[in-house]
Design a protein around this motif. Structure first.
Motif, PDB file in Angstrom:
ATOM      1  N   SER A  95     -45.234  -7.481 -20.154  1.00  0.00           N
ATOM      2  CA  SER A  95     -44.287  -8.197 -19.289  1.00  0.00           C
ATOM      3  C   SER A  95     -43.114  -8.804 -20.047  1.00  0.00           C
ATOM      4  CB  SER A  95     -45.024  -9.300 -18.511  1.00  0.00           C
ATOM      5  OG  SER A  95     -45.591 -10.249 -19.398  1.00  0.00           O
ATOM      6  N   ILE A  96     -43.280  -9.103 -21.340  1.00  0.00           N
ATOM      7  CA  ILE A  96     -42.228  -9.783 -22.093  1.00  0.00           C
ATOM      8  C   ILE A  96     -41.497  -8.858 -23.059  1.00  0.00           C
ATOM      9  CG2 ILE A  96     -41.757 -11.664 -23.717  1.00  0.00           C
ATOM     10  CD1 ILE A  96     -44.175 -13.134 -22.582  1.00  0.00           C
ATOM     11  N   LEU A 136     -28.165 -11.593 -23.455  1.00  0.00           N
ATOM     12  CA  LEU A 136     -28.407 -12.050 -24.825  1.00  0.00           C
ATOM     13  C   LEU A 136     -29.626 -12.961 -24.907  1.00  0.00           C
ATOM     14  CD1 LEU A 136     -27.294 -12.017 -27.742  1.00  0.00           C
ATOM     15  CD2 LEU A 136     -25.947 -14.039 -27.144  1.00  0.00           C
ATOM     16  N   LEU A 137     -29.845 -13.759 -23.873  1.00  0.00           N
ATOM     17  CA  LEU A 137     -30.974 -14.683 -23.875  1.00  0.00           C
ATOM     18  C   LEU A 137     -32.314 -13.979 -23.690  1.00  0.00           C
ATOM     19  CD1 LEU A 137     -29.483 -17.631 -21.775  1.00  0.00           C
ATOM     20  CD2 LEU A 137     -29.745 -17.484 -24.264  1.00  0.00           C
ATOM     21  N   TYR A 138     -32.302 -12.719 -23.264  1.00  0.00           N
ATOM     22  CA  TYR A 138     -33.550 -11.960 -23.155  1.00  0.00           C
ATOM     23  C   TYR A 138     -34.076 -11.501 -24.513  1.00  0.00           C
ATOM     24  CZ  TYR A 138     -32.264 -11.422 -18.200  1.00  0.00           C
ATOM     25  OH  TYR A 138     -31.908 -11.648 -16.890  1.00  0.00           O
ATOM     26  N   VAL A 139     -33.201 -11.388 -25.484  1.00  0.00           N
ATOM     27  CA  VAL A 139     -33.541 -10.761 -26.768  1.00  0.00           C
ATOM     28  C   VAL A 139     -34.711 -11.430 -27.485  1.00  0.00           C
ATOM     29  CG1 VAL A 139     -32.655 -10.175 -29.065  1.00  0.00           C
ATOM     30  CG2 VAL A 139     -31.223  -9.827 -27.036  1.00  0.00           C
ATOM     31  N   PRO A 140     -34.829 -12.767 -27.485  1.00  0.00           N
ATOM     32  CA  PRO A 140     -35.977 -13.373 -28.193  1.00  0.00           C
ATOM     33  C   PRO A 140     -37.335 -12.885 -27.721  1.00  0.00           C
ATOM     34  CG  PRO A 140     -34.344 -15.051 -27.698  1.00  0.00           C
ATOM     35  CD  PRO A 140     -33.902 -13.801 -26.987  1.00  0.00           C
ATOM     36  N   GLY A 141     -37.409 -12.303 -26.524  1.00  0.00           N
ATOM     37  CA  GLY A 141     -38.683 -11.763 -26.065  1.00  0.00           C
ATOM     38  C   GLY A 141     -39.232 -10.679 -26.976  1.00  0.00           C
ATOM     39  N   GLY A 142     -38.345  -9.995 -27.696  1.00  0.00           N
ATOM     40  CA  GLY A 142     -38.796  -8.951 -28.611  1.00  0.00           C
ATOM     41  C   GLY A 142     -39.547  -9.480 -29.807  1.00  0.00           C
ATOM     42  N   ALA A 143     -39.374 -10.783 -30.113  1.00  0.00           N
ATOM     43  CA  ALA A 143     -40.072 -11.374 -31.254  1.00  0.00           C
ATOM     44  C   ALA A 143     -41.553 -11.559 -30.996  1.00  0.00           C
ATOM     45  CB  ALA A 143     -39.434 -12.713 -31.614  1.00  0.00           C
ATOM     46  N   LEU A 144     -41.966 -11.367 -29.757  1.00  0.00           N
ATOM     47  CA  LEU A 144     -43.380 -11.513 -29.407  1.00  0.00           C
ATOM     48  C   LEU A 144     -44.269 -10.626 -30.271  1.00  0.00           C
ATOM     49  CD1 LEU A 144     -45.630 -12.492 -27.423  1.00  0.00           C
ATOM     50  CD2 LEU A 144     -45.024 -10.555 -25.980  1.00  0.00           C
ATOM     51  N   THR A 149     -48.258 -17.642 -32.408  1.00  0.00           N
ATOM     52  CA  THR A 149     -48.099 -19.048 -32.071  1.00  0.00           C
ATOM     53  C   THR A 149     -46.654 -19.449 -32.312  1.00  0.00           C
ATOM     54  OG1 THR A 149     -48.717 -19.758 -34.313  1.00  0.00           O
ATOM     55  CG2 THR A 149     -50.482 -19.637 -32.661  1.00  0.00           C
ATOM     56  N   GLY A 150     -46.256 -20.572 -31.731  1.00  0.00           N
ATOM     57  CA  GLY A 150     -44.920 -21.077 -31.957  1.00  0.00           C
ATOM     58  C   GLY A 150     -43.963 -20.705 -30.833  1.00  0.00           C
ATOM     59  N   PRO A 151     -42.676 -21.045 -31.002  1.00  0.00           N
ATOM     60  CA  PRO A 151     -41.688 -20.814 -29.931  1.00  0.00           C
ATOM     61  C   PRO A 151     -41.397 -19.350 -29.649  1.00  0.00           C
ATOM     62  CG  PRO A 151     -40.621 -21.590 -31.929  1.00  0.00           C
ATOM     63  CD  PRO A 151     -42.089 -21.742 -32.158  1.00  0.00           C
ATOM     64  N   LEU A 152     -41.768 -18.446 -30.550  1.00  0.00           N
ATOM     65  CA  LEU A 152     -41.527 -17.023 -30.342  1.00  0.00           C
ATOM     66  C   LEU A 152     -42.802 -16.265 -29.971  1.00  0.00           C
ATOM     67  CD1 LEU A 152     -39.018 -16.326 -33.253  1.00  0.00           C
ATOM     68  CD2 LEU A 152     -38.511 -16.530 -30.816  1.00  0.00           C
ATOM     69  N   ALA A 153     -43.863 -16.998 -29.644  1.00  0.00           N
ATOM     70  CA  ALA A 153     -45.121 -16.368 -29.228  1.00  0.00           C
ATOM     71  C   ALA A 153     -45.081 -16.081 -27.731  1.00  0.00           C
ATOM     72  CB  ALA A 153     -46.302 -17.278 -29.575  1.00  0.00           C
ATOM     73  N   TRP A 154     -46.172 -15.548 -27.200  1.00  0.00           N
ATOM     74  CA  TRP A 154     -46.226 -15.131 -25.791  1.00  0.00           C
ATOM     75  C   TRP A 154     -46.001 -16.287 -24.829  1.00  0.00           C
ATOM     76  CZ3 TRP A 154     -49.966 -17.366 -22.673  1.00  0.00           C
ATOM     77  CH2 TRP A 154     -51.006 -18.012 -23.335  1.00  0.00           C
ATOM     78  N   LEU A 162     -37.407 -19.267 -22.115  1.00  0.00           N
ATOM     79  CA  LEU A 162     -35.949 -19.087 -22.116  1.00  0.00           C
ATOM     80  C   LEU A 162     -35.535 -17.831 -21.363  1.00  0.00           C
ATOM     81  CD1 LEU A 162     -33.163 -20.040 -23.060  1.00  0.00           C
ATOM     82  CD2 LEU A 162     -33.544 -18.767 -25.194  1.00  0.00           C
ATOM     83  N   PRO A 163     -36.108 -16.651 -21.656  1.00  0.00           N
ATOM     84  CA  PRO A 163     -35.738 -15.464 -20.866  1.00  0.00           C
ATOM     85  C   PRO A 163     -36.090 -15.591 -19.386  1.00  0.00           C
ATOM     86  CG  PRO A 163     -36.830 -14.810 -22.906  1.00  0.00           C
ATOM     87  CD  PRO A 163     -36.999 -16.292 -22.771  1.00  0.00           C
ATOM     88  N   ALA A 164     -37.246 -16.196 -19.075  1.00  0.00           N
ATOM     89  CA  ALA A 164     -37.653 -16.324 -17.667  1.00  0.00           C
ATOM     90  C   ALA A 164     -36.701 -17.231 -16.904  1.00  0.00           C
ATOM     91  CB  ALA A 164     -39.084 -16.860 -17.586  1.00  0.00           C
ATOM     92  N   ILE A 165     -36.350 -18.371 -17.481  1.00  0.00           N
ATOM     93  CA  ILE A 165     -35.424 -19.292 -16.813  1.00  0.00           C
ATOM     94  C   ILE A 165     -34.054 -18.655 -16.666  1.00  0.00           C
ATOM     95  CG2 ILE A 165     -34.209 -21.490 -17.055  1.00  0.00           C
ATOM     96  CD1 ILE A 165     -36.743 -22.592 -18.409  1.00  0.00           C
ATOM     97  N   ALA A 166     -33.582 -17.987 -17.723  1.00  0.00           N
ATOM     98  CA  ALA A 166     -32.274 -17.326 -17.661  1.00  0.00           C
ATOM     99  C   ALA A 166     -32.248 -16.259 -16.575  1.00  0.00           C
ATOM    100  CB  ALA A 166     -31.939 -16.706 -19.019  1.00  0.00           C
TER     101      ALA A 166
END
Length: 203
Positions: A95-96, A136-144, A149-154, A162-166
């Motif tokens: 999904s992400i 552009l705000l969707y891109v961090p989802g690829g860091a999953l 753990t952390g801000p770039l985890a699932w 951030l991507p979901a809200i955007a």
């Protein structure tokens, strides 16, 4: 821990998955209506609208597959915790991770808005920039793929929230703008075409 969550909330997870599957099916007609608003130009030739609808179809399929996986995870709570953890991870990754589908969707719409250079464009120009920034705000989802753990985890702020809200802000804004475009009075497309470009001197 994940297995306990699926066991305790199995009914809510299944109902939520059904609601999500039904709701995301409306992305396809929504995308078709939005894609039809900007006036086609010779440079476009229908590629951008078709790209938008194609991405909406792919995004819908992605969400439905993820929901089905979570339903399977919650269907039998007596499964091993390791298997439920695997199904949970698979649902979140599916999904992400495919952020590129949503990026292309937004970029295609943004380019279509930029190309709509008629006297009364369907969408304001700032909405095209909104599409680009949202992509552009969707891109961090690829860091999953690299963080557990952390801000770039699932469940992290950058990869998930951030991507979901955007996306939902973009969805709401474009819905409002599309309704305005659809409800535009007949003849409004030409309301600016009669504005003189130079001062007319009376005879």
């Amino acid at each position: 821990m994940i297995a306990d969550i699926f066991a305790e909330r199995r009914t809510g997870i299944r109902f939520g998955a059904i609601i999500m599957m039904v709701g995301t099916m409306f992305w396809i007609p929504w995308a078709a209506v939005v894609a039809a608003q900007p006036r086609r130009t010779e440079r476009d030739r229908g590629v951008l609208p078709q790209t938008q609808v194609g991405c909406a179809v792919a995004a819908t399929a992605i969400v439905i597959i993820a929901m089905l996986i979570w339903v399977v995870a919650a269907f039998r709570p007596d499964r091993s915790p390791e298997l439920i953890q695997t199904l949970s991870d698979l649902g979140f990754v599916i999904s992400i991770m495919p952020f590129a589908v949503f990026c292309v969707w937004n970029v295609a719409l943004g380019l279509a808005i930029f190309a709509d250079d008629g006297p009364a464009p369907a969408y304001p120009r700032w909405s095209a920039y909104l599409c680009m920034w949202t992509a552009l705000l969707y891109v961090p989802g690829g860091a999953l793929a690299f963080f557990q753990t952390g801000p770039l985890a699932w469940n992290g702020a950058f990869a998930f929230f951030l991507p979901a809200i955007a996306f939902f802000i973009w969805l709401i804004v474009m819905t409002v703008l599309t309704l305005r475009s659809i409800n535009r009075p007949p003849g409004a497309d030409h309301e600016f075409s009669t504005i003189p470009t130079s001062r007319q001197v009376p005879a």
